[in-house]
Design a protein around this motif. Sequence first.
Motif, short mmCIF file in Angstrom:
data_model
loop_
_atom_site.label_atom_id
_atom_site.label_comp_id
_atom_site.label_asym_id
_atom_site.label_seq_id
_atom_site.Cartn_x
_atom_site.Cartn_y
_atom_site.Cartn_z
N ASP A 1 32.79 28.89 42.88
CA ASP A 1 34.18 28.56 42.54
C ASP A 1 34.42 28.96 41.09
N GLY A 2 34.54 30.26 40.88
CA GLY A 2 34.64 30.75 39.51
C GLY A 2 35.87 31.60 39.25
N VAL A 3 36.11 31.82 37.98
CA VAL A 3 37.14 32.74 37.52
C VAL A 3 36.49 33.64 36.47
N GLU A 4 37.17 34.73 36.14
CA GLU A 4 36.62 35.65 35.15
C GLU A 4 37.46 35.66 33.89
N LEU A 5 36.77 35.74 32.77
CA LEU A 5 37.40 35.92 31.46
C LEU A 5 36.98 37.28 30.93
N ARG A 6 37.92 38.04 30.43
CA ARG A 6 37.60 39.31 29.78
C ARG A 6 37.40 39.04 28.30
#
Length: 444
Positions: free
Chosen positions: A246-251
């Motif tokens: 259950d993740g999201v990505e940060l640039r």
Amino acid sequence: MEEHMSVDLNAPAFRRQRWAARTSLATAALAVLLPLAYGGLGGVLLLAAGLAGAAVTAAAVWWTLTRRGPERWLAAGLTVVTPALVLVLFVVTLGWVILLTPVLWSVAVWSGRYALRSAGTRPKRMKEHRARSVRRPFLIMNPRSGGGKVEQFRLREKAEHLGAQVVLLDPEEHQDVTALARAAVAEGADLLGVAGGDGTQALVAAVAAEHDLPFLVVSAGTRNHFAMDLGLDRTDPSACLDALTDGVELRVDLGFVAGRPFVNNASFGAYAAVVQSPAYRDDKIGTTLELLPDLLTRQRGPQLTARIDATTIDGPQAVLVSNNAYRTGDPVGLGRRERLDSGLLGVLGVRVDSAAEAAALLLDPAPQGLAVLSAREVVVDADHPEIEVGVDDEALVLPAPVHCRIAPGALRVRVPRKRPGVPTAQPRLNWRRLRKLAAPAGRG
């Protein structure tokens, strides 16, 4: 006329914003004037005594760091006794007022930030992107990091349960983590991660960035500065593994010093020289106190020069080049980075050659001995062929000049959707802006 119409359409929100600004200005003024009014002439003298005490304390710290023997111990005693005496003087003279003043300042800060947030001046947070599912995550774990957090939180077991391949580093043998990460990519890994210190994270992060793969940070190190600024849970490293499901990505950006990656900072000068000492690992305080006098008084070490765009810093005792800028104007957030995607290196340069200049660092709003800058590239040169550098707390010696650069948005960091450490972005207090917000409708 249009401005009045806009105000009428947003009357409740506008009134709250205006009164918050007025409350902030009023309580800040009261926090300054109340001690002066209560103490009368004594209050003015007390303010002068407080400033003098701060100057003496800063000078005593300088003497403590640059002297040895009895002089050092006398100076160290002065750093403790001076602020204690000033505090006693304030309490005896002002009584209950000294207790009320911090409360007033707290109200002023809270109200001011509320008004500025309502006015749309809240700093932007890093944008979150949808994270694609991964099939072959690969994690490197250092069982010695953080005093054994890998074993303590059963990180290997949880990662493998979530489908990750895990490699435990051998404490008795040096292993090339870059080579391990490259081999994993060649075998089809579609996510790279590290449970370890910031130095190890940076090396594997560079491989992930090179292949445009997501990178997972597990806060199993000792300090976990990178994890902190990502908002990760530093008390429970196993929570970082939730990003796999259950993740999201940060640039985020990635820094490089002489081609070597760093996620936090590269330091030059006194601190970098101290960490080179073989005795530093076993006796950090003793080694630092032994070496600093010669380093700070320029009897040892190279003469540095830092070039940041059109600005040149000559002869600083210390230069810190960071992957995005650290907060410097907010004591609450000191040592943290508001964001990791500005595309700029932060630069702090310090040059102090006397006790008076040390006091100026504390009392002068814009001291000459402190440079705070941002740039895409920084060049640090020296009058020696080599420069000692601390890169994410790893001690290196690099040929001069040393080039630092930043790769904007180079790293796709996979983080849990729910991160307890994500700070609420707070606007910086701008008193001029607050005065405009507090003005009656139709003015400002």
